[in-house]
Design a protein around this motif. Structure first.
Motif, mmCIF file in Angstrom:
data_model
loop_
_atom_site.group_PDB
_atom_site.id
_atom_site.type_symbol
_atom_site.label_atom_id
_atom_site.label_comp_id
_atom_site.label_asym_id
_atom_site.label_seq_id
_atom_site.Cartn_x
_atom_site.Cartn_y
_atom_site.Cartn_z
ATOM 1 N N LEU A 174 0.817 -1.134 0.007
ATOM 2 C CA LEU A 174 0.134 -0.031 -0.085
ATOM 3 C C LEU A 174 0.875 1.239 -0.050
ATOM 4 C CD1 LEU A 174 -2.712 -1.046 2.469
ATOM 5 C CD2 LEU A 174 -3.123 -0.498 0.008
ATOM 6 N N ALA A 175 1.864 1.166 0.901
ATOM 7 C CA ALA A 175 2.879 2.587 0.687
ATOM 8 C C ALA A 175 3.734 2.714 -0.630
ATOM 9 C CB ALA A 175 4.031 2.283 1.952
ATOM 10 N N ALA A 176 3.915 1.556 -1.078
ATOM 11 C CA ALA A 176 4.646 1.591 -2.509
ATOM 12 C C ALA A 176 3.585 2.253 -3.226
ATOM 13 C CB ALA A 176 5.178 0.196 -2.888
ATOM 14 N N ARG A 177 2.538 1.509 -3.531
ATOM 15 C CA ARG A 177 1.500 2.126 -4.583
ATOM 16 C C ARG A 177 1.315 3.609 -4.302
ATOM 17 N NH1 ARG A 177 3.930 -0.866 -6.734
ATOM 18 N NH2 ARG A 177 3.316 -3.206 -7.257
ATOM 19 N N ALA A 178 1.221 4.107 -3.035
ATOM 20 C CA ALA A 178 0.770 5.482 -2.776
ATOM 21 C C ALA A 178 1.740 6.386 -3.531
ATOM 22 C CB ALA A 178 0.591 5.607 -1.321
ATOM 23 N N TYR A 179 2.965 5.768 -3.447
ATOM 24 C CA TYR A 179 4.166 6.733 -4.187
ATOM 25 C C TYR A 179 4.849 6.206 -5.247
ATOM 26 C CZ TYR A 179 3.547 9.882 -0.034
ATOM 27 O OH TYR A 179 2.961 10.726 1.061
ATOM 28 N N ASP A 206 -0.875 -11.894 -7.163
ATOM 29 C CA ASP A 206 -2.356 -11.674 -6.856
ATOM 30 C C ASP A 206 -2.534 -10.497 -5.944
ATOM 31 O OD1 ASP A 206 -3.272 -13.472 -8.389
ATOM 32 O OD2 ASP A 206 -3.939 -15.128 -6.915
ATOM 33 N N LEU A 207 -1.490 -10.425 -4.967
ATOM 34 C CA LEU A 207 -1.289 -9.369 -4.031
ATOM 35 C C LEU A 207 -1.071 -7.931 -4.591
ATOM 36 C CD1 LEU A 207 0.404 -11.112 -1.115
ATOM 37 C CD2 LEU A 207 -2.034 -10.139 -1.012
ATOM 38 N N GLY A 208 -0.129 -8.010 -5.951
ATOM 39 C CA GLY A 208 0.186 -6.784 -6.442
ATOM 40 C C GLY A 208 1.735 -6.516 -6.509
ATOM 41 N N PHE A 209 2.320 -7.542 -6.034
ATOM 42 C CA PHE A 209 3.923 -7.233 -6.159
ATOM 43 C C PHE A 209 4.362 -7.400 -7.662
ATOM 44 C CE2 PHE A 209 3.971 -9.084 -1.747
ATOM 45 C CZ PHE A 209 4.738 -8.168 -0.983
ATOM 46 N N ASP A 210 5.406 -6.481 -8.173
ATOM 47 C CA ASP A 210 5.961 -6.413 -9.201
ATOM 48 C C ASP A 210 6.937 -7.746 -9.819
ATOM 49 O OD1 ASP A 210 5.200 -3.635 -10.208
ATOM 50 O OD2 ASP A 210 6.266 -3.249 -8.175
ATOM 51 N N GLY A 211 7.161 -8.272 -8.575
ATOM 52 C CA GLY A 211 8.137 -9.332 -8.917
ATOM 53 C C GLY A 211 8.587 -10.227 -7.736
ATOM 54 N N LYS A 212 9.625 -11.086 -7.865
ATOM 55 C CA LYS A 212 10.104 -11.861 -6.736
ATOM 56 C C LYS A 212 11.634 -11.792 -6.615
ATOM 57 C CE LYS A 212 8.501 -15.720 -3.860
ATOM 58 N NZ LYS A 212 8.041 -15.032 -2.868
ATOM 59 N N THR A 213 11.846 -11.675 -5.332
ATOM 60 C CA THR A 213 13.509 -11.911 -5.120
ATOM 61 C C THR A 213 13.733 -13.430 -5.284
ATOM 62 O OG1 THR A 213 13.035 -11.430 -2.805
ATOM 63 C CG2 THR A 213 13.920 -9.608 -3.857
ATOM 64 N N LEU A 214 14.826 -13.655 -5.739
ATOM 65 C CA LEU A 214 15.213 -15.283 -5.782
ATOM 66 C C LEU A 214 16.601 -15.453 -5.293
ATOM 67 C CD1 LEU A 214 14.068 -15.261 -9.552
ATOM 68 C CD2 LEU A 214 12.832 -15.935 -7.610
ATOM 69 N N ILE A 215 16.924 -16.537 -4.926
ATOM 70 C CA ILE A 215 18.262 -16.886 -4.405
ATOM 71 C C ILE A 215 19.017 -17.905 -5.203
ATOM 72 C CG2 ILE A 215 17.279 -16.598 -1.926
ATOM 73 C CD1 ILE A 215 17.112 -19.748 -1.427
ATOM 74 N N HIS A 216 18.226 -18.363 -6.359
ATOM 75 C CA HIS A 216 19.070 -19.477 -7.154
ATOM 76 C C HIS A 216 18.499 -19.074 -8.734
ATOM 77 C CE1 HIS A 216 20.174 -23.427 -8.763
ATOM 78 N NE2 HIS A 216 21.251 -23.403 -7.728
ATOM 79 N N PRO A 217 19.375 -19.334 -9.479
ATOM 80 C CA PRO A 217 19.233 -19.306 -10.865
ATOM 81 C C PRO A 217 17.795 -20.243 -11.458
ATOM 82 C CG PRO A 217 21.315 -19.253 -10.714
ATOM 83 C CD PRO A 217 20.877 -19.401 -9.224
ATOM 84 N N ALA A 218 17.760 -21.279 -10.750
ATOM 85 C CA ALA A 218 16.868 -22.315 -11.164
ATOM 86 C C ALA A 218 15.069 -21.713 -10.779
ATOM 87 C CB ALA A 218 16.947 -23.467 -10.117
ATOM 88 N N GLN A 219 15.127 -20.523 -10.024
ATOM 89 C CA GLN A 219 13.958 -20.090 -9.888
ATOM 90 C C GLN A 219 13.609 -19.066 -10.740
ATOM 91 O OE1 GLN A 219 15.155 -18.748 -5.813
ATOM 92 N NE2 GLN A 219 13.517 -20.162 -4.987
#
Length: 284
Positions: A174-179, A206-219
């Motif tokens: 919500l904070a991110a989208r506000a600005y 579904d929540l609205g995130f732009d993407g995901k942080t990943l810990i391995h190239p396989a992801q």
């Protein structure tokens, strides 16, 4: 690339201390790289890692990928030196860990030049509650959900539905989208569990995130697929825009697609969908 439509589907952590990993990252299909000088580097290797990363960024070769440097906290022995050495590096942003308030952002702003943006790890209770004022700072362009540290701070159980931290995730969104701040979901720790990753990516999308942080190239492939507009979404967006434009020309009636009224807000969303799809195509 127009940064307003830069995709952040897959944001891969790469240790700043490992030359081989830094070189391999140049050929990966991720949208962004977090060059990590914090958790991925042991205390005795901090200084060397800083110089290794500086050399890799000077060489570049990372293409259209967004390049983000996660420095050590400014309350550590290494953070200020990270900023001093790397503030003029060829990167898009510096990522500050464990941001509790806008004062932490201001401290980093005072040390770095104008060459890159500031991103913030939101991974503490204070950071969650102060997310709105953090996002409001003009230098802040990105949030990263630090879900591992946040779970530790909350003392919550690890559940597949992430219910115990849902308030925190939505608060930072919500904070991110506000600005107009980019907001990227936390990591999925079981990097070989494709089904679990897919489910968590789907939830994050579904929540609205732009993407995901990943810990391995396989992801990377799974995240890219989950956070990209589907063929059906692109097709719907095109038809919504076309229907709305036709009504505007004639000035009669209302635009309807698949039995649903198309209003200005739907057209705005449709145009963003197409812009994201186009930006993703340019990444290939």
């Amino acid at each position: 690339m127009d940064t307003a439509f830069r995709p952040y589907r897959s944001v891969l952590y790469i240790p700043g201390s490992k030359e081989r990993a830094l070189d391999k990252a140049r050929g990966l299909a991720c949208d962004a790289i977090i060059f990590d000088l914090e958790d991925a580097v042991t205390p005795d290797a901090k200084g060397e890692a800083r110089e290794t990363l500086k050399a890799a960024l000077a060489q570049d070769g990372y293409g259209e990928r967004a390049k983000i440097i996660r420095i050590n906290g400014l309350d550590t022995d290494w953070g200020a030196d990270d900023v001093r050495v790397l503030k003029d590096a060829k990167a898009h942003a510096m990522l500050l860990p464990k941001v509790n308030s806008v004062a932490d952002v201001e401290a980093l702003d005072a040390l770095m030049g104008e060459t890159m943006d500031i991103w913030c790890m939101i991974e503490t209770p204070l950071g969650v509650f102060n997310a709105l004022e953090i996002a409001a700072h003009p230098r802040v362009k990105g949030f990263v959900a630090g879900t591992n540290d946040l779970a530790k701070e909350l003392n919550c159980r690890n559940r597949a539905d992430r219910l115990p931290m849902m308030f925190a995730l939505q608060q930072m969104l919500l904070a991110a989208r506000a600005y107009g701040v980019i907001c990227v979901d936390g990591v999925y720790n079981q990097y070989l569990d494709e089904e679990g990753l897919a489910a968590e990516c789907e939830q994050g999308r579904d929540l609205g995130f732009d993407g995901k942080t990943l810990i391995h190239p396989a992801q990377v492939e799974g995240a890219n697929r989950a956070f990209a507009p589907s063929d059906a979404e692109v097709d719907l967006a095109k038809r919504q825009i076309a229907a709305h434009e036709e009504i505007e020309k004639t000035g009669q009636g209302v635009a309807v697609v698949d039995g649903k009224i198309v209003e200005n807000l739907h057209v705005e969303t449709a145009k963003k969908t197409l812009a994201k799809a186009e930006a993703i195509a340019r990444m290939a």
